[in-house]
Scaffold this motif. Structure first.
Motif, PDB file in Angstrom:
ATOM      1  N   ILE A  68      37.938 -37.297 -12.687  1.00 54.79           N
ATOM      2  CA  ILE A  68      38.207 -36.103 -12.693  1.00 54.79           C
ATOM      3  C   ILE A  68      37.599 -35.090 -13.307  1.00 54.79           C
ATOM      4  N   GLU A  69      37.258 -33.871 -12.679  1.00 52.01           N
ATOM      5  CA  GLU A  69      37.022 -33.036 -14.024  1.00 52.01           C
ATOM      6  C   GLU A  69      37.016 -31.781 -14.157  1.00 52.01           C
ATOM      7  N   LYS A  70      36.792 -31.073 -15.477  1.00 51.56           N
ATOM      8  CA  LYS A  70      37.424 -30.053 -16.292  1.00 51.56           C
ATOM      9  C   LYS A  70      36.802 -29.066 -15.462  1.00 51.56           C
ATOM     10  N   CYS A  71      37.413 -27.654 -15.505  1.00 48.56           N
ATOM     11  CA  CYS A  71      36.906 -26.778 -14.795  1.00 48.56           C
ATOM     12  C   CYS A  71      37.155 -25.456 -15.124  1.00 48.56           C
ATOM     13  N   LYS A  72      36.692 -24.356 -15.520  1.00 47.07           N
ATOM     14  CA  LYS A  72      37.180 -22.882 -16.362  1.00 47.07           C
ATOM     15  C   LYS A  72      37.033 -22.244 -14.306  1.00 47.07           C
ATOM     16  N   ILE A  73      38.546 -21.742 -14.772  1.00 47.85           N
ATOM     17  CA  ILE A  73      39.291 -20.505 -13.858  1.00 47.85           C
ATOM     18  C   ILE A  73      39.531 -19.342 -13.995  1.00 47.85           C
ATOM     19  N   LYS A  74      38.727 -18.043 -14.657  1.00 54.38           N
ATOM     20  CA  LYS A  74      39.044 -17.470 -15.132  1.00 54.38           C
ATOM     21  C   LYS A  74      39.317 -17.021 -16.308  1.00 54.38           C
ATOM     22  N   ASN A  75      38.263 -17.818 -16.676  1.00 52.29           N
ATOM     23  CA  ASN A  75      38.657 -18.006 -18.316  1.00 52.29           C
ATOM     24  C   ASN A  75      39.933 -19.238 -18.790  1.00 52.29           C
ATOM     25  N   ARG A  76      40.734 -19.987 -18.301  1.00 51.71           N
ATOM     26  CA  ARG A  76      41.144 -20.937 -18.022  1.00 51.71           C
ATOM     27  C   ARG A  76      40.895 -22.033 -17.728  1.00 51.71           C
ATOM     28  N   VAL A  77      41.303 -23.200 -18.878  1.00 55.20           N
ATOM     29  CA  VAL A  77      40.378 -25.015 -18.054  1.00 55.20           C
ATOM     30  C   VAL A  77      41.655 -25.545 -17.731  1.00 55.20           C
ATOM     31  N   TYR A  78      41.320 -25.750 -16.407  1.00 58.21           N
ATOM     32  CA  TYR A  78      42.453 -26.395 -15.456  1.00 58.21           C
ATOM     33  C   TYR A  78      41.046 -27.803 -15.128  1.00 58.21           C
ATOM     34  N   TYR A  79      41.615 -28.681 -14.613  1.00 60.36           N
ATOM     35  CA  TYR A  79      41.466 -29.978 -13.538  1.00 60.36           C
ATOM     36  C   TYR A  79      41.718 -30.476 -12.774  1.00 60.36           C
ATOM     37  N   SER A  80      40.650 -31.164 -12.259  1.00 57.32           N
ATOM     38  CA  SER A  80      40.904 -31.215 -11.146  1.00 57.32           C
ATOM     39  C   SER A  80      39.731 -32.379 -10.471  1.00 57.32           C
ATOM     40  N   LEU A  81      40.374 -33.078  -8.996  1.00 60.42           N
ATOM     41  CA  LEU A  81      38.464 -34.039  -8.283  1.00 60.42           C
ATOM     42  C   LEU A  81      37.645 -33.775  -8.376  1.00 60.42           C
ATOM     43  N   LYS A  82      36.693 -34.695  -8.283  1.00 55.10           N
ATOM     44  CA  LYS A  82      35.487 -34.443  -8.150  1.00 55.10           C
ATOM     45  C   LYS A  82      35.590 -34.542  -6.547  1.00 55.10           C
ATOM     46  N   CYS A  83      34.867 -33.424  -6.141  1.00 51.29           N
ATOM     47  CA  CYS A  83      34.075 -33.809  -4.955  1.00 51.29           C
ATOM     48  C   CYS A  83      33.234 -34.628  -4.534  1.00 51.29           C
ATOM     49  N   GLY A  84      32.711 -34.997  -4.022  1.00 52.06           N
ATOM     50  CA  GLY A  84      32.072 -36.225  -3.301  1.00 52.06           C
ATOM     51  C   GLY A  84      31.090 -35.402  -1.819  1.00 52.06           C
ATOM     52  N   GLN A  85      30.270 -36.476  -1.504  1.00 56.68           N
ATOM     53  CA  GLN A  85      30.237 -36.344  -0.085  1.00 56.68           C
ATOM     54  C   GLN A  85      31.100 -37.210   0.718  1.00 56.68           C
ATOM     55  N   MET A  86      31.797 -36.596   1.820  1.00 57.84           N
ATOM     56  CA  MET A  86      32.507 -37.745   2.728  1.00 57.84           C
ATOM     57  C   MET A  86      31.316 -38.385   4.480  1.00 57.84           C
ATOM     58  N   SER A  87      31.820 -39.760   4.062  1.00 58.37           N
ATOM     59  CA  SER A  87      31.149 -39.881   5.429  1.00 58.37           C
ATOM     60  C   SER A  87      32.158 -39.166   6.035  1.00 58.37           C
ATOM     61  N   LEU A  88      31.932 -40.193   7.887  1.00 59.78           N
ATOM     62  CA  LEU A  88      33.103 -40.194   8.691  1.00 59.78           C
ATOM     63  C   LEU A  88      33.841 -40.205   8.351  1.00 59.78           C
ATOM     64  N   PHE A  89      34.357 -41.581   8.278  1.00 55.31           N
ATOM     65  CA  PHE A  89      35.316 -42.272   8.349  1.00 55.31           C
ATOM     66  C   PHE A  89      35.548 -41.799   6.769  1.00 55.31           C
ATOM     67  N   GLU A  90      35.261 -41.433   6.332  1.00 49.24           N
ATOM     68  CA  GLU A  90      36.152 -41.573   4.390  1.00 49.24           C
ATOM     69  C   GLU A  90      37.503 -40.685   4.050  1.00 49.24           C
TER      70      GLU A  90
END
Length: 370
Positions: free
Chosen positions: A348-370
């Motif tokens: 999980i990572e923290k991100c800012k959208i329009k100066n407001r703090v949100y939390y989201s899942l980290k995006c990693g590179q996916m293999s074909l069947f991940e």
């Protein structure tokens, strides 16, 4: 993708006597070959077969199936002219959630009609008995309504009972649904008439993984169940017996570490919901919210596992604020405690959208069947 390429993909998908997993392994070997071997070359150039690891039996099957190319070419043209879509495993339109959940066993080709963009949205499945009790149907209605209000797709197997209730409740409340057929998609003519309006509005997508002209059969209905579970990020169980499709699907899902939410049964109910909760499913109430009184009885490690699964489910739909995470979890935690808990989770990572703090899942590179 050209009609010719689709013809070869359909021919591979409909090839008898080779399991889907093995067909996909052959495709992966084609994809990883240097240079890459196309789906057309797979059939047209037998010189590649030894390099791809085909055994003698498989080589004979490919030779025999080659004669089906002409018929399948007419089938592809007919389907496309009638507005069906043919989506091979490697297509950008193929549902990522299905490959992620089923991996190498994901269907080689899927056949659809409707809004393919639905595949990109967060989805849930509500499963249970064809002869569900009234309380289970009420639970299904509640969960489908809630999902629709949160812009989540409801996956339905189009069977009587829980499946049909989930579909109807989603559509009645302005939501969207994916219908997973237990038959070939070209034999669903009555269903297409029934849901013509919703399909044209982009609110219903119909999909099948079977031969397009295959009639309904019991074995196809059983084979469809893993697709229903595979198409959903979250699975809600309204009612289960201690055997059958719902039970086996949940047990398989738990083995694969899926997030599965089971309705807490009333004391006088004769079903296996309690057994599924004991085996590791997440207990939820009639509204689909985690049962606090059951949570309190669980060991701390199990409680933490359930909380993590619920947070991942919440964030899988996109960035969410700390306040809304607490509201959805319905935990009696302070903002500070939840903030520290989220910061400790590696995915999980923290991100800012329009100066407001949100939390989201980290995006990693996916293999074909991940």
């Amino acid at each position: 993708m050209t009609n010719q390429e689709l013809t070869y993909w359909v021919t591979l998908a409909l090839m008898p006597k080779i399991w889907t997993k093995r067909k996909n392994e052959i495709y992966v070997n084609c994809f990883n070959h240097n240079p890459k071997i196309s789906i057309i070359e797979l059939f047209e150039e037998p010189s590649y077969w030894d390099e791809l690891g085909l055994n003698d039996s498989e080589k004979e099957l490919f030779k025999a199936t080659y004669s089906q190319l002409a018929n399948n070419s007419f089938l592809v043209e007919d389907m496309l002219s009638q507005g069906y879509d043919i989506i091979p495993l490697h297509s950008d339109s193929y549902p990522a959630i299905l490959k992620k959940n089923l991996k190498i066993a994901a269907p080689t080709v899927i056949f659809t009609k409707g809004n393919k963009n639905i595949f990109r949205e967060h989805s849930i499945a509500i499963v249970g008995s064809r002869k569900a009790d009234e309380i289970s149907l009420k639970f299904t209605d509640n969960v489908a309504k809630k999902a629709s209000s949160e812009n989540k797709i409801v996956v339905s197997g189009f069977a009587k009972g829980v499946d049909k209730q989930a579909l109807d409740s989603a559509l009645e409340n302005g939501g969207k649904s994916i219908i997973v057929l237990p038959q070939g998609i070209m034999t669903f003519s009555s269903g297409f008439r029934q849901y013509y309006k919703e399909i044209t509005q982009g609110r219903v997508l119909v999909m099948s993984t079977f031969a397009p002209q295959a009639p309904w059969r019991k074995e196809l209905a059983m084979a469809r169940n893993p697709i229903i579970y595979g198409m959903a990020s979250d699975i809600f169980v309204a009612q289960s017996a201690n055997n059958g499709g719902t039970w086996s699907g949940v047990i398989d899902g738990l083995r694969k570490k899926r997030s599965i939410y089971v309705r807490c049964p009333e004391t006088n109910e004769a079903n296996a919901n309690s057994e599924l909760i004991k085996k590791g499913s997440i207990p939820v109430d009639i509204h689909g919210d985690i049962c606090k009184y059951v949570m309190d009885e669980l060991e701390e490690d199990k409680q933490d596992e359930i909380i993590k699964a619920k947070i991942i489910s919440i964030l899988s739909a996109g960035p969410v604020s700390l306040k809304n995470i607490l509201l959805k979890l319905k935990l009696e935690w302070s903002d500070y405690k939840m903030k520290k808990y989220l910061e400790m989770q590696q995915g999980i990572e923290k991100c800012k959208i329009k100066n407001r703090v949100y939390y989201s899942l980290k995006c990693g590179q996916m293999s074909l069947f991940e």
